[in-house]
Design a protein around this motif. Structure first.
Motif, mmCIF file in Angstrom:
data_model
loop_
_atom_site.group_PDB
_atom_site.id
_atom_site.type_symbol
_atom_site.label_atom_id
_atom_site.label_comp_id
_atom_site.label_asym_id
_atom_site.label_seq_id
_atom_site.Cartn_x
_atom_site.Cartn_y
_atom_site.Cartn_z
ATOM 1 N N SER A 82 0.828 -1.220 0.000
ATOM 2 C CA SER A 82 0.000 0.000 0.000
ATOM 3 C C SER A 82 0.858 1.263 0.000
ATOM 4 C CB SER A 82 -0.946 0.008 1.203
ATOM 5 O OG SER A 82 -0.201 -0.008 2.398
ATOM 6 N N LEU A 83 1.988 1.197 0.682
ATOM 7 C CA LEU A 83 2.852 2.378 0.772
ATOM 8 C C LEU A 83 3.379 2.793 -0.607
ATOM 9 C CD1 LEU A 83 3.767 4.080 3.185
ATOM 10 C CD2 LEU A 83 5.806 2.648 3.347
ATOM 11 N N ARG A 84 3.446 1.838 -1.522
ATOM 12 C CA ARG A 84 3.944 2.128 -2.870
ATOM 13 C C ARG A 84 2.873 2.764 -3.757
ATOM 14 N NH1 ARG A 84 8.598 -0.579 -4.537
ATOM 15 N NH2 ARG A 84 7.810 -0.552 -6.668
ATOM 16 N N THR A 85 1.623 2.806 -3.279
ATOM 17 C CA THR A 85 0.546 3.310 -4.143
ATOM 18 C C THR A 85 0.181 4.760 -3.812
ATOM 19 O OG1 THR A 85 -1.261 2.677 -2.674
ATOM 20 C CG2 THR A 85 -0.442 0.986 -4.205
ATOM 21 N N MET A 86 -0.530 5.382 -4.726
ATOM 22 C CA MET A 86 -0.923 6.769 -4.493
ATOM 23 C C MET A 86 -2.044 6.873 -3.455
ATOM 24 S SD MET A 86 -2.951 7.984 -7.881
ATOM 25 C CE MET A 86 -4.638 7.518 -8.228
ATOM 26 N N TRP A 87 -2.654 5.729 -3.108
ATOM 27 C CA TRP A 87 -3.709 5.740 -2.091
ATOM 28 C C TRP A 87 -3.108 5.646 -0.686
ATOM 29 C CZ3 TRP A 87 -3.831 2.427 -6.404
ATOM 30 C CH2 TRP A 87 -4.630 2.896 -7.446
ATOM 31 N N GLY A 88 -1.868 5.191 -0.596
ATOM 32 C CA GLY A 88 -1.152 5.153 0.671
ATOM 33 C C GLY A 88 -1.604 4.045 1.609
ATOM 34 N N ILE B 41 11.742 2.147 3.848
ATOM 35 C CA ILE B 41 10.770 2.769 4.757
ATOM 36 C C ILE B 41 9.755 1.725 5.207
ATOM 37 C CG2 ILE B 41 8.891 4.471 4.881
ATOM 38 C CD1 ILE B 41 10.579 6.209 2.910
ATOM 39 N N ALA B 42 9.276 0.907 4.247
ATOM 40 C CA ALA B 42 8.296 -0.133 4.609
ATOM 41 C C ALA B 42 8.885 -1.056 5.672
ATOM 42 C CB ALA B 42 7.896 -0.933 3.369
ATOM 43 N N SER B 43 10.144 -1.435 5.491
ATOM 44 C CA SER B 43 10.710 -2.384 6.471
ATOM 45 C C SER B 43 10.881 -1.714 7.838
ATOM 46 C CB SER B 43 11.995 -3.033 5.961
ATOM 47 O OG SER B 43 13.020 -2.110 5.994
ATOM 48 N N ASP B 44 11.100 -0.398 7.857
ATOM 49 C CA ASP B 44 11.161 0.297 9.158
ATOM 50 C C ASP B 44 9.795 0.312 9.853
ATOM 51 O OD1 ASP B 44 13.807 0.808 8.962
ATOM 52 O OD2 ASP B 44 13.611 2.938 8.417
ATOM 53 N N LEU B 45 8.726 0.191 9.053
ATOM 54 C CA LEU B 45 7.376 0.224 9.644
ATOM 55 C C LEU B 45 6.850 -1.178 9.979
ATOM 56 C CD1 LEU B 45 5.588 2.885 7.369
ATOM 57 C CD2 LEU B 45 6.731 3.237 9.562
ATOM 58 N N PHE B 46 7.593 -2.191 9.578
ATOM 59 C CA PHE B 46 7.087 -3.558 9.759
ATOM 60 C C PHE B 46 6.791 -3.862 11.227
ATOM 61 C CE2 PHE B 46 8.962 -5.790 5.739
ATOM 62 C CZ PHE B 46 7.970 -5.177 4.982
ATOM 63 N N ILE B 47 5.749 -4.672 11.396
ATOM 64 C CA ILE B 47 5.321 -5.110 12.726
ATOM 65 C C ILE B 47 6.221 -6.273 13.157
ATOM 66 C CG2 ILE B 47 3.385 -6.098 14.012
ATOM 67 C CD1 ILE B 47 2.802 -3.318 12.806
ATOM 68 N N ASP B 48 6.696 -6.225 14.384
ATOM 69 C CA ASP B 48 7.483 -7.357 14.898
ATOM 70 C C ASP B 48 6.537 -8.503 15.225
ATOM 71 O OD1 ASP B 48 9.784 -5.900 14.744
ATOM 72 O OD2 ASP B 48 9.493 -5.029 16.738
ATOM 73 N N GLU B 49 6.997 -9.715 14.944
ATOM 74 C CA GLU B 49 6.191 -10.924 15.256
ATOM 75 C C GLU B 49 5.986 -11.037 16.761
ATOM 76 O OE1 GLU B 49 4.685 -13.222 13.506
ATOM 77 O OE2 GLU B 49 5.371 -12.750 11.490
#
Ligand code: SF4
Length: 375
Positions: A314-320, A367-375
């Motif tokens: 989603s982060l890669r899209t214009m909808w965010g 950036i996406a990997s910085d936002l990833f949820i930890d298991e």
């Protein structure tokens, strides 16, 4: 709403940068098409209850199939799946395959839903095509596009690659402008990347090919974004640009987490909670299908993995990325906390919607990997 992807694992020759699964021998083509037709039957319950809205022939090189083979695959899909309400049927094609006779044949598939061609142009300059070891030249690419348009395929998309060491910024600009001049409504454009175990990787290590320069890629990505915006194209995904109303429906559904069934060797499928992927080997695939088994591995996604996939795409899209999409409140708080640590020049936040800025688009995966949820 769901899609079907069909992987056609054959190519005339290996492009140096490519790490997709394909064979340059066509000896198994007929058997492979037969196996895909059987797999449609074997996988018929995967999308139970869903309406098929998109079909996508990718590869490899689907334009290497005879129209009769494409027709047989489509006939079986329409017979096996009771609910089809087709919005888009795309076929990837290489310029050297799109002869006048082939285009005329493909036009006969319009009655079966074919309404979009994705042409692997990559560059309108021969030096770049030679560097990449493409099977076509610039003239063939332009002729293929014109022939397709003359045959009524107005919904065209082309691929363009930037960051090739043979490509100056001026030539990159000329490539983009050539696409505009040809009236192409949708463009997918990627930086040349050196994947492990490709010919490009080996050639660079041996000093036979010039290495890829990240600063050049980054500059050319900025040129791309600037020119597309100036000519009225939406950057609706980091690498995908379209005139209004011309977004690729099939690919957009991937990024929005919709279900899809992948057919053929190496094809991936997603049912909302798990992913599976077929074996990437033509011989093993054909043998297993003929024995009545689809040869796949499967991974069941945990809630954190599902959330991370959503962030990544989603982060890669214009909808965010919409923070309200996270059912588990703790996930939402973790993301907000990570955003607070991040350089504010990389993203914007409007209520619960997070989007990348132009600067942030250069670092989307990071950036996406910085936002990833930890298991
Ligand atoms: S034609 Fe496409 S799939 Fe085939 S080798 Fe080239 S890039 Fe890879």
């Amino acid at each position: 709403m769901a899609g079907i992807y069909i992987h056609i694992p054959f190519c005339k020759q290996a492009c140096h940068y490519c790490n997709f699964y394909f064979s340059t021998s066509l000896a198994q083509k007929e058997n492979l098409v037969g196996a895909i037709i059987k797999e449609i039957e074997l996988s018929k319950d995967y999308l139970t209850g869903e309406t098929i809205e998109t079909i996508y022939f990718g590869g490899g090189t689907p334009s290497l199939l005879e129209v009769s083979e494409l027709k047989a695959i489509l006939d079986t899909i329409y017979m096996v799946h009771p609910k089809v309400d087709l919005k888009e049927l795309t076929l990837e094609a290489n310029p050297d395959d799109l002869t006048a006779a082939k285009i005329a044949d493909l036009a006969s598939l319009k009655t079966m839903g074919l309404n979009r061609l994705s042409i692997g142009v990559q560059s309108f300059f021969d030096a770049d095509l030679i560097y990449m070891n493409r099977a076509h030249n610039s003239g063939e690419a332009q002729e293929a596009i014109k022939r397709a348009q003359d045959a009524g395929f107005s919904d065209l998309t082309i691929d363009l690659i930037y960051g090739t060491p043979t490509m100056s910024d001026e030539n990159w600009l000329a490539n983009i402008h050539q696409a505009f001049a040809l009236g192409i409504p949708h463009i997918s454009s990627y930086a040349l990347t050196v994947e492990a175990k490709t010919n490009l990787d080996r050639n660079i290590k041996k000093g036979k090919s010039q290495p890829v320069d990240e600063a050049q890629s980054s500059r050319q990505f900025d040129i791309l974004m600037r020119e597309m915006a100036a000519h009225g194209y939406d950057q609706y995904e980091i690498s995908n640009f379209s005139l209004p109303g011309k977004h690729a429906i099939h690919n957009t559904n991937y990024w929005r987490g919709q279900k899809y069934l992948g057919l053929g060797p190496s094809a991936h499928s997603f049912d909302g909670a798990s992913r599976r992927w077929n074996v990437a080997n033509n011989q093993i695939y054909i043998k297993s299908i003929n024995e009545g088994q689809v040869p796949f591995e499967v991974e069941h996604l945990t809630p954190a993995q599902q959330a991370n996939e959503y962030i990544m795409t989603s982060l890669r899209t214009m909808w965010g990325t919409d923070l309200d999409q996270f059912q588990i409140l703790n996930f939402k708080f973790q993301i907000i906390e990570a955003l607070e640590q991040m350089d504010p020049a990389l993203y914007s936040r409007n209520g619960n919607i997070i989007k990348l800025t132009q600067q942030g688009k250069h670092f989307a995966d990071h950036i996406a990997s910085d936002l990833f949820i930890d298991e």
